[in-house]
Design a protein around this motif. Sequence first.
Motif, mmCIF file in Angstrom:
data_model
loop_
_atom_site.group_PDB
_atom_site.id
_atom_site.type_symbol
_atom_site.label_atom_id
_atom_site.label_comp_id
_atom_site.label_asym_id
_atom_site.label_seq_id
_atom_site.Cartn_x
_atom_site.Cartn_y
_atom_site.Cartn_z
ATOM 1 N N MET A 81 0.755 -1.382 -0.106
ATOM 2 C CA MET A 81 -0.026 -0.146 -0.007
ATOM 3 C C MET A 81 0.781 1.244 0.031
ATOM 4 O O MET A 81 0.494 2.266 -0.822
ATOM 5 N N ILE A 82 1.929 1.228 0.874
ATOM 6 C CA ILE A 82 2.835 2.302 0.762
ATOM 7 C C ILE A 82 3.528 2.529 -0.689
ATOM 8 O O ILE A 82 3.531 3.528 -1.019
ATOM 9 N N SER A 83 3.970 1.449 -1.227
ATOM 10 C CA SER A 83 4.439 1.680 -2.288
ATOM 11 C C SER A 83 3.900 2.189 -3.469
ATOM 12 O O SER A 83 4.443 2.538 -4.401
ATOM 13 N N LYS A 84 2.729 1.535 -3.365
ATOM 14 C CA LYS A 84 1.718 2.135 -4.592
ATOM 15 C C LYS A 84 1.153 3.520 -4.237
ATOM 16 O O LYS A 84 0.413 3.867 -5.031
ATOM 17 N N GLY A 85 1.342 4.229 -3.207
ATOM 18 C CA GLY A 85 1.077 5.574 -2.853
ATOM 19 C C GLY A 85 -0.428 5.431 -2.224
ATOM 20 O O GLY A 85 -0.954 6.511 -2.246
ATOM 21 N N GLU A 86 -1.076 4.440 -1.971
ATOM 22 C CA GLU A 86 -2.286 4.566 -1.432
ATOM 23 C C GLU A 86 -2.508 5.044 -0.189
ATOM 24 O O GLU A 86 -3.679 5.442 0.187
ATOM 25 N N VAL A 87 -1.455 5.176 0.652
ATOM 26 C CA VAL A 87 -1.370 5.748 2.025
ATOM 27 C C VAL A 87 -0.261 6.421 1.902
ATOM 28 O O VAL A 87 0.905 6.298 1.355
ATOM 29 N N SER A 88 -0.433 7.515 2.728
ATOM 30 C CA SER A 88 0.706 8.410 2.983
ATOM 31 C C SER A 88 1.568 7.743 3.989
ATOM 32 O O SER A 88 1.080 6.858 4.918
ATOM 33 N N ARG A 89 2.633 8.234 4.263
ATOM 34 C CA ARG A 89 3.593 7.644 5.248
ATOM 35 C C ARG A 89 2.988 7.891 6.653
ATOM 36 O O ARG A 89 3.070 6.987 7.504
ATOM 37 N N ARG A 90 2.292 9.088 6.614
ATOM 38 C CA ARG A 90 1.957 9.504 7.972
ATOM 39 C C ARG A 90 0.730 8.391 8.302
ATOM 40 O O ARG A 90 0.364 7.784 9.578
ATOM 41 N N SER A 91 -0.247 8.087 7.545
ATOM 42 C CA SER A 91 -1.364 7.137 7.421
ATOM 43 C C SER A 91 -0.628 5.715 7.852
ATOM 44 O O SER A 91 -1.337 4.998 8.566
ATOM 45 N N ALA A 92 0.211 5.368 6.989
ATOM 46 C CA ALA A 92 1.039 4.153 7.050
ATOM 47 C C ALA A 92 1.378 3.952 8.454
ATOM 48 O O ALA A 92 1.211 2.726 9.100
ATOM 49 N N LYS A 93 1.729 4.817 9.251
ATOM 50 C CA LYS A 93 2.228 4.763 10.500
ATOM 51 C C LYS A 93 0.927 4.494 11.411
ATOM 52 O O LYS A 93 1.332 3.519 12.517
ATOM 53 N N THR A 94 -0.152 4.984 11.270
ATOM 54 C CA THR A 94 -1.300 4.839 11.848
ATOM 55 C C THR A 94 -1.827 3.188 11.812
ATOM 56 O O THR A 94 -1.840 2.729 12.786
ATOM 57 N N ILE A 95 -1.750 3.203 10.643
ATOM 58 C CA ILE A 95 -2.272 1.701 10.223
ATOM 59 C C ILE A 95 -1.249 0.755 10.900
ATOM 60 O O ILE A 95 -1.704 -0.505 11.530
ATOM 61 N N PHE A 96 -0.010 0.952 10.916
ATOM 62 C CA PHE A 96 0.939 -0.105 11.377
ATOM 63 C C PHE A 96 0.820 -0.322 12.893
ATOM 64 O O PHE A 96 0.806 -1.274 13.364
ATOM 65 N N LEU A 97 0.685 0.794 13.486
ATOM 66 C CA LEU A 97 0.527 0.753 15.066
ATOM 67 C C LEU A 97 -0.717 0.008 15.506
ATOM 68 O O LEU A 97 -0.873 -0.656 16.227
ATOM 69 N N GLU A 98 -1.927 0.196 14.422
ATOM 70 C CA GLU A 98 -3.085 -0.373 14.680
ATOM 71 C C GLU A 98 -2.853 -1.806 14.667
ATOM 72 O O GLU A 98 -3.535 -2.674 15.326
ATOM 73 N N MET A 99 -2.372 -2.170 13.331
ATOM 74 C CA MET A 99 -1.987 -3.350 13.033
ATOM 75 C C MET A 99 -1.331 -4.283 14.172
ATOM 76 O O MET A 99 -1.931 -5.506 14.291
ATOM 77 N N GLY B 66 -10.939 5.305 6.954
ATOM 78 C CA GLY B 66 -11.044 6.225 6.054
ATOM 79 C C GLY B 66 -9.543 7.120 5.868
ATOM 80 O O GLY B 66 -9.501 7.850 5.983
ATOM 81 N N LEU B 67 -8.678 6.168 5.638
ATOM 82 C CA LEU B 67 -7.333 6.680 5.607
ATOM 83 C C LEU B 67 -6.837 6.742 4.316
ATOM 84 O O LEU B 67 -5.492 7.084 4.041
ATOM 85 N N ASP B 68 -7.704 6.764 3.505
ATOM 86 C CA ASP B 68 -7.079 6.943 1.959
ATOM 87 C C ASP B 68 -6.609 8.317 1.623
ATOM 88 O O ASP B 68 -7.198 9.410 2.377
ATOM 89 N N VAL B 69 -5.772 8.353 0.654
ATOM 90 C CA VAL B 69 -5.224 9.748 0.373
ATOM 91 C C VAL B 69 -6.455 10.667 -0.227
ATOM 92 O O VAL B 69 -7.033 10.345 -0.962
ATOM 93 N N ILE B 70 -6.466 11.932 0.001
ATOM 94 C CA ILE B 70 -7.526 12.958 -0.255
ATOM 95 C C ILE B 70 -6.674 13.342 -1.642
ATOM 96 O O ILE B 70 -5.782 14.172 -1.599
ATOM 97 N N SER B 71 -7.271 13.076 -2.667
ATOM 98 C CA SER B 71 -6.506 13.550 -4.021
ATOM 99 C C SER B 71 -7.379 14.566 -4.751
ATOM 100 O O SER B 71 -6.507 15.290 -5.478
ATOM 101 N N GLN C 148 -5.667 13.824 9.374
ATOM 102 C CA GLN C 148 -5.052 12.687 9.902
ATOM 103 C C GLN C 148 -4.015 12.539 8.735
ATOM 104 O O GLN C 148 -3.761 11.381 8.636
ATOM 105 N N GLY C 149 -3.523 13.450 8.137
ATOM 106 C CA GLY C 149 -2.316 13.193 7.293
ATOM 107 C C GLY C 149 -2.620 12.499 5.917
ATOM 108 O O GLY C 149 -1.687 12.026 5.276
ATOM 109 N N ARG C 150 -3.902 12.827 5.310
ATOM 110 C CA ARG C 150 -4.114 12.141 4.434
ATOM 111 C C ARG C 150 -3.991 12.786 3.113
ATOM 112 O O ARG C 150 -3.829 12.385 1.707
ATOM 113 N N VAL C 151 -3.526 14.055 3.028
ATOM 114 C CA VAL C 151 -3.392 15.121 2.024
ATOM 115 C C VAL C 151 -1.934 14.870 1.776
ATOM 116 O O VAL C 151 -1.113 14.726 2.608
#
Lengths: 98, 478, 491
Positions: free
Chosen positions: B379-397, B412-417, B459-462
């Motif tokens: 997800m990170i490498s495809k740019g689906e989540v920002s680094r910041r969201s990735a961290k949130t997901i990581f900790l939650e996971m 709802g952590l998808d990047v607002i594009s 939440q860092g999604r932009v």
Amino acid sequence: MKTPKHPISEKEVSHLAELARLELSGKDVTEMRLHLNKILDYFKMIDEVDTEGISPTYHVFDLVNVLRDDTPHSPESKDLLENVPKKKGRYIKAPRMI
Amino acid sequence: MSSESKKIKIGLEVHCQLTSLKTKLFCNSPSDYREKPPNTNICPVCIGTPGSLPVLNRNALNYATMVASSLNFEIMSHMIFFRKNYFYPDMSKNFQITQYDRAGGVPFAINGYILLNDGRKIRLGRMQLEEDPAKISYDGTIESSSETYVDYNRAGIALIEIVTEPDLESPSDAREFLNKLSSILEHLNVLDLGLEGSVRCDANISHRGGKRVEIKNISSFKEVERALNFEMTRQKSLASKGISVSQETRHWDDVRRITISLRLKEEEQDYRYFPETDLVPVTLSETFIEKINHDMPELPKEREIRFQQEYNHSSEIARVLVKDKYLADYSEKAAKESIAPREVGILLAVNLPPFLNEIGKDLKSLDVAPEHFAELADMISKGEVSRRSAKTIFLEMLKTGQKPRNIFDKKGLDVISDSKSIEDIVTKIFKDNPEAVKDAAKDTKAINFLLGKIMQETQGRVDPSIATKLVKQKLSVQ
Amino acid sequence: MTARILDIPVWEVVKKIANQEISSEDYISETLERIQKIDPKINAYITVIKEASLDKALELDKQIRQGKTVGRLAGLPIAIKDSICVKNIKNTCGSRMLENFVAPYNATVADKIIREDGIIIGKTNLDEFAMGTSTEHSYFGATRNPWDSSKVPGGSSGGSAASIASFEAALALGSDTGGSIRSPASFCSVVGLKPTYGAVSRYGLVSYSNSLEQIGPIARDVRSTAILMDCINGHDIRDSTSKNTVPQRFADIFKNTVKNLKIGVPNEFFGEGVQKEVHKSIWNVIHKIEKLGFHYEKTTLPLVKYALPAYYIIAMSEASSNLARYDGLRYGFNVLKNNLNWNTTFSKNRRNGFGDEVRQRIMLGTYTLSAGYFDQYYLKAQKIRTLIKQDFDRAFKKFDILVVPSMPILPFALGEKLNDPLSLYMCDINTVPANLAGIPSISIPCGLSSGLPIGVQIMAPPFREDLLFKAGYLFEENVTIDKSVGEFTNV
């Protein structure tokens, strides 16, 4: 190498007795020393033999690599505890350490 | 390296059980003695019943050869076993069958070494194969217990003893050394370090020129650094008071985390080593050693290089991953599942350790599958989540064990594009913070405050670069 | 039915039991009666197994009547030295230390005897932990010589040899570390074999000096000795030192008489310590054999002179370690005092559990292994062992067998040498060389002097027990011994 006729002193006898965990009284030590020295004097006879360059024979025949497969057997513990003088449950009781 | 710590010389004597063996070293009793009721895992041989005789375990020889080979030892081609004679209640025969380097004896192997990360060579003087004693328990402490209880279940388990030269210069050196040793042993599949009591360590430590203090009874590798730190501090504090350190053996009390002098009567040790003629000599041919080397599992050093090539890990990441076989295996599983193995490496080697430290757990005890890491990396490498969201997901996971994708959807952590949404947010922030907008118009440094607010709101999604662009645009029109 | 069945050679008895001429029940009953009657005077046994032996005999007789195949020792009462483990039977080693120790498993030789349907009728007396030459050093009292109960039976397997000489068993097992089978065989006028090191499994034999000792058979004649050896030898995975080859079989070797034997007679075994009666008896039999066309030649094994001190140094060193396990925790004598620490407890248990001779040997062995003395004693003795072995290797290039006296002296009076250990050690002078060299050796009755037995010892190269049996048989055939002169040696 020449060693004195009676190689062991009473102090040494006591030290040996400690190493071997054999309680000896003062009288025992004196008696033991006499016996040991008599026999050690006899042992000195081997000094006459020139063993320069001779290897010791720890194993009399040349068997090597006697190995067992790593296959477990069920333990046979039941009878083994029958001979234990002091037990606590299935533990073998030993005296205090210090 | 501070000049202070250079004054320290540390040597270790490491005992490792070959826990992967199915039977003890000299008898057919099972090696999985743990959790069994006392004295149920015994036979005439390992309890020293009169008339019983030892027979060497073939696999113990194979494993010991693997260990010696992987630690760069020179393996002896002809060896005999010796008896080390001393009385102690944990000794079923009051002698231990071991190896010896005098009186015609040789250890299993000599002159090995392990390299530390900075290239320093830690010399391993010798390695030998020997049997483990029984286990003694006490009512309270060894000092207070009025009687003691012996359980021979462990007696006769195969041990390898590895003795280092005093080449370690600090407690952290000792930790690094033991990490490397552990990883090698685990990669060989000869022991499971996770099993209680599978490794034990005695350490000796001295200030240069000072008296040597032995620390016995360190029951795990983790405790070694602690014990050495305690002892180093103790010795330094004595030195600062002008008290000289006495040569003695101290015991590590892992409950109180201190070393203690047992004040035992210092008895002159005379082990009366002599050949164990109930066992015949062992010869290890070159062909045998070559075959063992040929069949040897991959070692950490080789794996580190392969990880860089195969998964594109940096050398630093690869080194961290192979430090622990469980982590290395885990990372490899994750990397195989991922289109971005390099990201996997970063997650496991960089992001994971601080989290584990904080919660005081290890990877094994987390309920997270390697596939989860792979999914997040993708997800990170495809740019689906920002680094910041990735961290949130990581900790939650890590906390919940949920799949990254589920967390992502739920939160709802998808990047607002789309730019309309982002513009709305920027407008809202400008409206809520008029003072900051004024400051930012004068001083570009104040832009960061506005950007922070935007990130907080979303939440860092932009994407920060889009947000910066829009803020600058809006400032310029004001 | 009369006790005369005990007088039939055992190799014949086993056939007669198998073809129902004699019942095992009768043979066992007669033996048990004999034990009951005379053993209080001999003290050959520490434990007698009555009911189980009779039950087994009845069972075997039934199987034989039903035409079932039975083992090669079927129905024979066999005595086993009390340092060889038989499951669920006390194994005392003649020591207070193991007075109540019940063996939790069978020695390999016991398993083999049971598999061949031999009946283990009891456990025999010995010098404590097999340390002695007279069977006087037993916690359970001395065994007496069946030929003259005022004399010692030899040792340390004195109970086994005495049980055979007095018809209290058909066959017996002893163990031989430095002569402990051959010495009592000679003193009791029976046949005793010390096999080649590694020929018979030591698993279950309580170690005294593990690099020197072997279990071996004792019987009243050579052929019967061979039957027991046939059943106990062979490889055992539980003894790393046991020879991993197909064992020799001896049952058929008596069909052909031996034609050629190159006999060596080494001077060193006829030294000043050898009594003239012994000299005379041994030369007497050598000359008889010579007359049959077997030539002998005198020879020399110069290093044998040092065998005795070398033997005792090695044996005591090993003993000090082998006997370390007796600390009273897992088994054995325990003073059962509370509030002593482990060191003191161990020292008390061992002081009180072991007798004088054992304690003395442990002390000496501790000394000869200790730092500073190891090279001078233990290592040096092991090097002398190499030289002695080389002497034998040289001799066996020239000779098939070597013939010497088993014991240098006649059986002596009980107590005569008790206060002079060194003079007791000297009794082993002719037997220890074979243990150091690992070679097989047998003692065969060769005559009486004033009614006291003399034995001839034959030695052969490693794993040539066949030569010993053939030569032994030849010697046996040419010697007549009047058993009627002995106190308990005729039925």
